[in-house]
Enzyme design. Sequence first.
Site, PDB file in Angstrom:
ATOM      1  CD  GLU A 114       4.282 -31.676  46.412  1.00  0.00           C
ATOM      2  OE1 GLU A 114       3.525 -31.651  47.414  1.00  0.00           O
ATOM      3  OE2 GLU A 114       5.251 -32.458  46.317  1.00  0.00           O
TER       4      GLU A 114
ATOM      5  CB  CYS B 265      -1.470 -26.056  49.674  1.00  0.00           C
ATOM      6  SG  CYS B 265       0.303 -25.807  49.493  1.00  0.00           S
TER       7      CYS B 265
END
Length: 533
Positions: free
Chosen positions: A295, A329
Amino acid sequence: MATKKTAARKKFKITYATLGMPSPELHSNFDKSLERVKAKLGQTNPMFIGGQQVSYGETFEDRSPINREWVLGHFQKGNEQHARDALAAARQAFPAWAATPWKERVKILRRAASLIEKRIFELSALLSLEVGKNRLEALGDVQETADLISYYCEQMKSNNGFVKPMAKETSKHSNLSVLRPYGVWVVISPFNFPFALAGGPSGAALVAGNTVVFKPATDTPYMGVELARCFLDAGVPDGVFNLVTGPGSTVGQELIDSKEVDGITFTGSYDIGMRIYCSFTGCAADHYPRPCIVEMGGKNPAIISRKADLDMTAMGVVRSAFGLQGQKCSACSRIFVERPVKEAFVEKLLALTERIRIGDPTQRDVWLGPVINQKAYADYMRYCEELSHTGKVLIGGRHLTDGDLSKGYFCAPTLVDELPLEHPLWKEEMFLPITTIAAVDSLEEAMQHANDITYGLTAGFYSADPDEIEWFFNNIQAGVTYVNRQAGATTGAWPGYQPFGGWKGSGSTGKAGGSLYYVQQYMREQSRTVIKL
């Protein structure tokens, strides 16, 4: 009888969408726990390898970004040998753990989730001190960890341990599809969600039957130690969960390079994630392909229609742009607004930004804390200097150094207008409290800019028009999408509610955390055919 802390949690369901309306009991319990945590700071903490506490002499300090005079603790500066020892312990423990019935693994992991909930206030207070999260986001991080583990346990239960009957050729045939664990799994977590993005992947790997070697980010070793304690106190057997602390250049690299690793989950930057992915998927050509759940980052857009509710939109954008100081993020770092409503929207956005209380995030009325470290602090000024010359800084663009703020890494939330759309900072993830805004002549133009990027993690849209909403979903290239969300334009996914995973350069598998398809990634399929004699 339920304790007061348990009662407070039952009255108020913690998710990121509800953190704006907490109960008074939550604040009271946090304040009491904060004092207990502060009284224990400064201790030396071990690693956990093969069920043993490992201390060998060389340590590093963990200081709070709120105040660099606060030493939170001392942690083992592990080396390559410690990484190898942890992998060996995990390898030795794997056969017995894999053979443990899945129902027993679920029982142990549910105990771990319950322990995390029981310890939520002290864990949240420590997390706030170590990361600089405000108290509500810290509570959310810890509760999300428990909910992720519980969700993956429920997935094992609802799928009967992923043992599925298949079609039969004849009455004598028995055909099964069985998902089995891989072996030794490495989890490398980031600083920004040091509990949820460590405990979630570790919990999935463990409940699936793998053993785990976990390395926390160097900036957040304390939360890594506390996660290990939760798993071990819950009854995870020796060697099944191992913790190593130390530099990424030594401990982390050894874990990434080792052929003793059967799978890895990494959350972090695009550059490092891609290097790990290429190695694990066989590009290195010296090992068979191995599962790699990576990720990575995001450069997440909010698209604002002229038909949007601008008050709702401004609140959602502020929360996602500047929550955790933009160090998510999923942070909203790009805003595309239709030209007729841009001026009114910017006015509302600036008004909300000006009201943000900045300071020690453990305090009840503070929403914005410091950035994580000296590098982030320096990067902020480097970016702001560039943006001041190429765009127009509407607010922010400076370090905050008044009073006690001078002892930490405090940066003003920054909004930049008039940055040319071809400028590289429209596409570079800054990971700081900086967002850029541009007027567009149409939603189609906004969508073109939103999708013209390496990343594809989250995106938000604001409009009262159902046709525009459907058009947004059908055209946006992102794994996590929100429409008309006041709690956060691009942030705030919760296990079982919003699956969280990226497309394109934001994720490697297309399967999202906290979702129906995540835990299966930690297992491989075996077809079993038996013919009765």
